[in-house]
Enzyme design. Structure first.
Site, PDB file in Angstrom:
ATOM      1  N   LYS A   1      -5.877 -22.446  -0.433  1.00 41.06           N
ATOM      2  CA  LYS A   1      -5.525 -21.434  -1.101  1.00 41.06           C
ATOM      3  C   LYS A   1      -5.946 -21.424  -2.390  1.00 41.06           C
ATOM      4  O   LYS A   1      -6.288 -22.506  -3.097  1.00 41.06           O
ATOM      5  CB  LYS A   1      -4.088 -21.172  -1.030  1.00 41.06           C
ATOM      6  CG  LYS A   1      -3.533 -19.844  -1.236  1.00 41.06           C
ATOM      7  CD  LYS A   1      -3.601 -19.076  -0.127  1.00 41.06           C
ATOM      8  CE  LYS A   1      -3.057 -17.558  -0.168  1.00 41.06           C
ATOM      9  NZ  LYS A   1      -2.986 -16.847   1.266  1.00 41.06           N
TER      10      LYS A   1
ATOM     11  N   TYR B   1       2.777   1.055   9.755  1.00 39.52           N
ATOM     12  CA  TYR B   1       2.412   2.217  10.092  1.00 39.52           C
ATOM     13  C   TYR B   1       1.491   2.104  11.553  1.00 39.52           C
ATOM     14  O   TYR B   1       1.659   2.681  12.622  1.00 39.52           O
ATOM     15  CB  TYR B   1       1.214   3.248   9.300  1.00 39.52           C
ATOM     16  CG  TYR B   1       0.773   4.521   9.720  1.00 39.52           C
ATOM     17  CD1 TYR B   1       1.452   5.546   9.949  1.00 39.52           C
ATOM     18  CD2 TYR B   1      -0.464   4.013  10.233  1.00 39.52           C
ATOM     19  CE1 TYR B   1       0.888   6.670  10.747  1.00 39.52           C
ATOM     20  CE2 TYR B   1      -1.247   5.271  10.738  1.00 39.52           C
ATOM     21  CZ  TYR B   1      -0.604   6.583  10.853  1.00 39.52           C
ATOM     22  OH  TYR B   1      -1.002   7.646  11.725  1.00 39.52           O
TER      23      TYR B   1
END
Ligand code: NAD
Length: 350
Positions: A80, A188
């Site tokens: 990261k 969604y």
């Protein structure tokens, strides 16, 4: 924080720093492990209270990426990066920092492949792509893979289906009730896929237009954000925030299964044991939400969309393996997921 003690504790790895007082660049690349291949992981560009906080964040998240790549059988290690965002950052300075970061990534010769994360965008990845090839998630117009969230939703559905198979003995989702917290990009698409499979949906979001869209398109029922935990349902799908499985919310849950896309759902690692005590099957988040990563990594390596779809589908089998083993060993699922990831890395080291 003693940096080296913390690095030992997390089993690191490499830490790379680059600073430039003129532009305000304060960059950290934390490469946790290279056993399975070049390390992959997003770039955060956010403000931190202290340098320690920034380094800890990069290191903690980099280690998480090693586990995520290992559990999904990606040929990658974990890393990261963090760009500590200067206060009052202006647009010109931002561009300078992003460009320098691209050069920094390139200087690591492919050991680290960067991607979008909190505070960075597809446009940033496009810019970084002008300095280095070691970048994922560029826009389709720049030869990149584009938005991974529909793929992430497919992976969530496959993880959820495996949990349903294990817990309810069913191969289909027809007639089940799923409560979704957060119907943004992933939520969604998940709602859409579940609706197509006959699921009754209960949704919530702090953004009313996102809720309205699911009510209109999928006939979803809506509840207030603080009511979602207590919804009587088969599956609770957290797709918004981290740390939402905690001492306050776990007693409220009225579901058999928790499976959703949100990162770091357990407030503390002990909370998977608390879910187990309540008889709730927890589908570990970093496997459930890995399909976006699988998709962009497969695109990057040139494997093609068929291979990516196969890997994403594999989330089902891995999830079943985890649930069955956790049951046989009477251990929490999060714990068993970490164990399997560690075994895969150890096997490659040996
Ligand atoms: P998003 O921002 O598009 O959607 C999140 C939704 O949650 C938004 O609609 C937001 O309004 C809503 N929300 C925020 N606070 C809320 C609250 N208190 N109660 C209810 N709703 C709330 O983000 P996304 O890309 O859909 O990602 C959702 C989660 O999945 C995040 O935790 C993200 O880190 C994780 N994730 C996403 C991907 C991906 O491909 N996008 C991949 C892996 C993990």
């Amino acid at each position: 924080m003693d940096l080296f003690d913390y690095a030992d504790e997390l089993d690191y790895g490499e830490l790379h720093f680059k600073v430039n007082p003129e532009t305000g660049l304060h960059a950290i690349v934390a490469i946790h492990d290279l056993t399975l291949g070049p390390a992959i992981g997003g770039c955060r560009f956010i403000e931190y209270d202290t340098t320690d906080d920034a380094i800890r964040d990069a290191m903690r998240l980099g280690r998480g990426m090693t586990y995520k790549a290992a559990i999904t059988n990606l040929p990658h290690g974990g890393a990261k990066s963090v760009l500590a965002r200067p206060k009052n950052l202006d647009a010109h300075q931002r561009v300078e920092i992003i460009d320098e970061f691209g050069e920094f990534v390139d200087s690591l010769d492919g050991d680290y492949i960067t991607a979008e994360d909190s505070g960075t965008s597809v446009e940033d990845m496009n810019r970084i792509g002008e300095k280095t090839d070691y970048v994922l998630g560029r826009g389709p117009d720049k030869g990149g893979s584009g938005d991974p969230s529909p793929h992430t939703a497919t992976g969530v559905r496959r993880g959820l289906e495996a949990a349903v198979k294990f817990d309810l003995g069913r191969d289909d989702l027809d007639g089940l009730t799923v409560a979704i917290q957060g119907v943004g990009a992933v939520g969604y698409h998940l709602a859409k896929q579940l609706h197509e499979r006959g699921v009754n949906l209960v949704v919530t979001d702090v953004d009313q237009s996102s809720v309205d869209r699911c009510v209109e398109e999928f006939g979803a029922e809506s509840v207030e954000p603080d009511e979602i935990y207590g919804v009587d349902c088969d599956i609770f799908a957290p797709c918004a925030l981290g740390a939402i499985l905690n001492d306050g919310t776990i007693p409220e849950l009225k579901c058999d299964i928790v499976a959703g896309s949100a990162n770091n759902q357990l407030a503390e690692s002990r909370h998977d044991a608390q879910l187990m005590e309540r008889g709730i099957t927890y589908a570990p988040d970093y496997l459930v939400n890995a399909a976006g990563l699988i998709y962009v990594a497969s695109f990057y390596s040139g494997e093609g969309s068929e291979a990516a779809a196969e890997r994403i589908d594999g989330i089902y089998d891995t999830m079943l393996e985890i649930l069955q083993r956790a049951d046989a060993e009477n251990k929490p699922t999060g714990h068993v997921t970490n164990q399997i990831a560690e075994e895969r890395i150890q096997a490659a080291r040996d």
